[in-house]
Motif scaffolding. Structure first.
Motif, PDB file in Angstrom:
ATOM      1  N   ARG A 156       0.831  -1.213   0.000  1.00  0.00           N
ATOM      2  CA  ARG A 156       0.000   0.000   0.000  1.00  0.00           C
ATOM      3  C   ARG A 156       0.860   1.256   0.000  1.00  0.00           C
ATOM      4  N   GLN A 160       4.676   2.302  -4.744  1.00  0.00           N
ATOM      5  CA  GLN A 160       4.061   2.923  -5.922  1.00  0.00           C
ATOM      6  C   GLN A 160       2.868   2.119  -6.414  1.00  0.00           C
ATOM      7  N   ARG A 176      -0.108   3.344  -4.452  1.00  0.00           N
ATOM      8  CA  ARG A 176      -0.559   4.654  -4.950  1.00  0.00           C
ATOM      9  C   ARG A 176      -1.317   4.502  -6.260  1.00  0.00           C
ATOM     10  N   ILE A 211      -4.871   3.294  -5.595  1.00  0.00           N
ATOM     11  CA  ILE A 211      -5.732   4.368  -5.090  1.00  0.00           C
ATOM     12  C   ILE A 211      -6.033   5.368  -6.214  1.00  0.00           C
TER      13      ILE A 211
END
Lengths: 739, 244
Positions: A506, A509, A512, A515
């Motif tokens: 999480r 990269q 990210r 998300i």
């Protein structure tokens, strides 16, 4: 896969499967006019039932944006109430019908809408769906409490015996009534939705609720009406199905409606005529299999999952544009990114607690802890999928089952577990392939279909779980894990390792990127992130972790069978995960422990009827918790702990003091556990009684906080601070703030 | 060299022709402004270039390569970045993470960049240093626009598409954005922007094209476009009257 290929390939494959089945399993029934009439005569009542159920789904969805998974459960309760009135209390059938369809069902709908569904109106899709899942579980619990599941509930069809003879086929009055009811509902709704003020209002509210209410439409009345229509459809379907299934069973009646999902999706959840077409096609498929085919061997369970397969096919062929259904704005709850330090601390605490629990708890409770952590492991896999990527996937046990199968067939060693992780990761990606382009609701539905197909068809194949076989005792590096305590510690260590790995992902990269994709798919694509490969990565991650969970389940119970992975239990554990906090790595084990605690409470301390009541109140509490704190308990508690760190400290001190006290007085582990929780709560309450007022504790640093005044209130302490900073007389700032 | 070439592109939504047989060439290092009334097809044209929409006919070339059939993320990897008319930020990531995720994405096809360095540098350059750790959802619209711009720049693109980059910005910020774009263009970046702010377009852009009802009305230098009677009639003139 481009749309054109898919729209050609999928139907061709489906037809090929049907032809293959037909040629292999042809029952020898000659295709004559009579047998074709028989086919249709059998298909139409089924189609009618599907159509009535699906109509309820479509009306509620298109007017409120909520897909009601509990549709079948509402129908089930109505059917049981009808049985109670007409059979048990001997009321005349028409009176019982009026009471159920005209009074009970509408009242129930209004209460349900006012108490729960209104609050879920703007919640994220996962919360909405799980809210209705909770209602389903609640209704199943209520039904089991009132109508003993072991008793039998015979019920006669409407219209008595006899019926219409059409070329040698008897169509009973009940089935005639079913078909007529479906047609009447279609005509009536067509009129209501297109030619009345109510219908226009409903469409206006779906379009823009605020605007509609500015123009004098009352959204609540509209949603009430939609739920009433949905509930009446459910009641009619329930009462009409009941005699068809012989002896009424709450589960059969509830899950029948899942078969109608395909019909509703065929109408893209908005077109009633297309929904009816879908229902007829489904009816014909089911009728064809039972009239002309004689499924044997591995294909026997296929008949039961045909509607789920049909749902899968419809979802694959559905055009891309139809995906953006529902409300466009769905805000995700902001979660803080866990730090490496907090997850390492949490993991260490978990392992230490597992040692303490393993040494102090009785064997039966150690076993419960093991199953709690196992559920936690399976749910841990769902965190990246549901919590980070925001993809509603409701088939955790289907992925876990793959892991259990591989672990079990490779002998249950640690290596087998790793192979299981790999196999489940692959399974996750395979499941993801059709799901990559499906958004939100359709993904949720396809995962439910997948869970059904997995447990009712794939897992019962001869190569999978057919022969129950015991596993050898598990040893790791010469360390025997057959004792409950050791296995519990082993499971917790695994959980801790996986939790740390997940947090590492999480924070990387990849995290990210996941998300970013969730927040804006268009923007993610425009910075070079491929939606397909990112989603596939998430599914692989979810599959691997859930597969390990399934493997640990097999290792712990030392056998594996298809009954360990039911579809509904999957929904239930996802519900408790959501209650705890869907995006945290502590949520899964908390959800597992909650389940274990409820089981322990129910079986050890509660008299028989309270056991049932607990099963009942579990989902009810879950649903209420969900509607009041949609982002989950753990993030809420953590946020509050950040705001009041001393309260958190007081709670932990209370917990520690009670634990030490219990050990000193040698209180048994389980009672000590309950006392410790009580101690922690009491300490917290005491702190709340003596804590300083929030204004005085507000620090000057808050004045520069960008969220101040938006998500956190401006207090007089802030104003004083600003006054001082600006060099103005005290009280001037207050007037400014007040104005 | 022509960085972006649009050849006879048409887009239809049902019966509506949103973009009708538009051809346009943007030389490298140019700032091209696309103007036109609401519904003229500006954003649709952007979506075709970025790969969000497939044109009905025609083709799109980036640096001479036909990218018409490439999905959006592959175009981004060939050096095309864009912002959106309706903000598309990663709201639950921090400002720095928004830039970082783009820089990291770029690193996958260009190993020479240091994502963290790029992100920090852009944060400072755009004046986002103070809010670097704030979640983007909590920021005002103007700041979010800057984040979007920064995210696009973090890709170190060859071609930058800006859809109404100045809306939500203050006058000062708009001027700063304009200056920054001209500086970047001087370094070889090609920019195409859709804009309603006429002074901004006329002062920033080297070339201006006007769309109306999906048709390319005219294309030329700001002066040529300003003096074009059709433009004055359809756009500027009406604006001046409205302003007066």
């Amino acid at each position: 896969m481009p749309l054109v290929t898919r729209r050609v390939a999928v139907p061709v494959l489906s037809v090929a499967l049907l032809v293959y089945l037909a040629s292999n399993a042809w029952a020898g029934e000659p295709v004559t006019v009579d047998s074709l009439v028989q086919l249709v005569a059998f298909a139409l009542p089924i189609a009618g039932l599907y159509a009535i159920s699906a109509t309820g789904l479509v009306v509620v969805y298109s007017a409120t944006g909520i897909f009601n998974v509990a549709q079948g459960a509402i129908g089930m309760v109505c059917a049981f109430v009808y049985w109670e009135l007409s059979v048990n209390r001997g009321l005349p059938v028409p009176l019982a019908l009026i009471l159920v369809v005209g009074v009970f069902a509408p009242l129930f709908a209004v209460v349900l809408n006012r108490v729960l569904m209104q609050r879920l109106r703007n919640a994220p899709l996962i919360t909405q769906l799980l809210g209705t899942v909770g209602v389903m579980a609640l209704l199943l619990g209520v039904a089991a409490l009132i109508w003993d599941p072991t008793a039998s509930y015979p019920i006669d069809g409407l219209g008595g015996s006899g019926g219409i003879h059409i070329s040698g086929v008897l169509l009973s009055w009940h089935r005639v009534i079913t078909i007529v009811t479906a047609v009447v509902i279609a005509v009536a709704l067509r009129f209501v939705l297109t030619s009345t003020r109510l219908g226009v209002s409903m469409r206006a509210v779906v379009d823009n609720e605020d605007l509609a209410s500015l123009h004098g439409i009352r959204p609540q009345r509209v949603s009430d009406t939609a739920w009433i229509i949905g509930s009446v459809c459910a009641a009619l379907a329930g009462i009409l199905i009941a005699p068809e299934v012989g002896n009424m069973s709450a589960e059969t009646l509830t899950f029948f409606v899942i078969n109608a999902f395909a019909a509703a999706v065929f109408g893209r959840l908005k077109s009633l005529p297309m929904t009816y077409v879908g229902a007829v096609v489904l009816g014909l498929i089911v009728s064809f299999t039972s009239t002309f085919l004689d499924l044997e061997g591995r294909w026997t369970p296929l008949a039961g999952v045909l509607p789920a397969l049909a749902l899968f096919v419809v979802l694959l062929v559905a055009p891309q544009q139809s995906i953006r259904l529902g409300r466009p704005v769905r805000r995700y709850h902001i979660e803080t990114v866990p730090t490496m330090r907090s997850v390492l601390t949490g993991s260490a605490v978990l392992v230490i607690l597992s040692v303490v629990a393993g040494l102090t708890f009785s064997p039966v409770n150690v076993t419960r802890m093991i199953s709690a952590v196992t559920v936690g492991l399976i749910l841990l896999g769902m965190v990246p999928l549901l919590g980070w990527a925001g993809m509603p996937f409701f088939a955790p046990y289907a992925l876990a089952g793959v892991g259990a199968w591989v672990t079990w067939s490779l002998g249950g060693s640690i290596l087998a577990l790793l192979a299981a992780a790999a196999a489940s990761a692959v399974a996750g990606v395979v499941v993801a392939l059709p799901a990559l382009r499906l958004r939100e609701l359709y993904l949720a539905l396809s995962s439910i279909a997948f869970a059904l197909i997995a447990v009712s068809f794939l897992f019962v194949q001869p190569e999978v779980f057919e022969i129950p076989r015991q596993l050898d005792r598990l040893t790791i590096a010469g360390f025997d894990l057959s004792s409950g305590t050791r296995f519990l510690v082993y499971a917790c260590v695994l959980y801790a390792i996986l939790a740390v790995l997940l947090v590492a992902v999480r924070r990387s990269q990849y995290g990210r990127r996941i998300i970013a994709l969730r927040d804006s798919e268009a923007a993610a694509a425009c910075i070079g992130i491929s939606a397909a490969s990112t989603k596939a990565l998430v599914f692989a991650l979810a599959g691997a972790v859930a597969g390990i969970g399934g493997g640990v389940l097999a290792q712990g119970q030392r056998f594996a069978s298809s009954e360990q992975f039911p579809m509904v239990a999957g929904l239930a554990i996802i519900l408790s995960l959501t209650v705890m906090g869907i995006g945290t790595v502590s949520g899964p084990v908390a959800a597992g422990l909650l389940g274990a605690l409820l089981t322990a409470l129910a079986h050890d301390w509660a008299p028989g009827h309270i056991t049932d009541a607990l099963e009942l109140f579990g989902p009810a509490l879950a649903v209420l918790a969900l509607s009041s704190q949609p982002r989950g308990q753990i993030p809420e508690v953590a946020a509050r702990a950040r705001e009041h760190p001393w309260r958190a400290v007081a709670t932990v001190v209370g917990l520690a003091v009670t634990i030490v006290g219990c050990r000193l007085m040698s209180v048994p582990g389980e009672i000590g556990f309950v006392l410790a929780v009580t101690g922690a709560l009491v300490a917290r309450m005491l702190y709340d009684l003596v804590r300083p007022s929030p204004a005085a504790s507000a620090t000057a640093g808050d004045a520069t906080d960008i969220r101040l005044g938006v998500s956190r209130p401006i207090t007089s302490a802030h104003v004083r601070e600003w006054d001082r900073a600006l060099g103005v007389p005290a009280g001037v700032g207050r007037e400014v703030v007040a104005s | 060299m022509t960085m972006l070439e649009i050849r006879k592109v048409s887009v239809r939504f049902g019966g509506l022709t949103a973009v009708d047989d538009v051809s346009l060439a943007v030389p490298e290092g140019t700032i091209m402004g696309i103007i036109g009334p609401n519904g003229a097809g500006k954003t649709t044209l952007f979506n075709v270039v970025a790969g969000i929409l497939r044109p009905r006919t025609g083709s799109v070339l980036l640096g001479g390569e036909d990218i018409t059939r490439l999905p959006a993320h592959r175009r981004a990897r060939r050096g095309l970045a864009r912002t959106f008319q309706r903000l598309e930020v990663f709201g639950t990531l921090s400002v720095r993470e928004n830039l970082l995720v783009a820089a990291e994405s770029r690193r996958r096809w260009d190993r020479s960049t240091q994502p963290a360095f790029v992100a920090d540098e852009l944060c400072a350059e755009l004046g986002l240093g103070e809010v670097a750790e704030s979640l983007v959802d909590t920021l005002p619209t103007g700041t979010q626009r800057l984040v979007e711009l920064g995210r696009a720049l973090a890709l170190r693109p060859r071609l930058l598409l800006l859809d109404e980059a100045s809306s939500g910005l203050t006058e000062l910020e708009t001027i700063q954005v304009g200056e920054r774009l001209q500086r970047l263009a001087g370094q070889g970046l090609t920019v195409v922007l859709v804009e309603h702010d006429m002074p901004f377009v006329l002062s920033t852009c080297g070339r201006v094209a006007m769309l109306d009802h999906g048709v390319l009305v005219t294309e030329g230098t700001p002066d040529e476009v300003r003096n074009n009677p059709v433009v004055q009639e359809a756009y500027l003139g009406r604006n001046r009257e409205a302003a007066a």
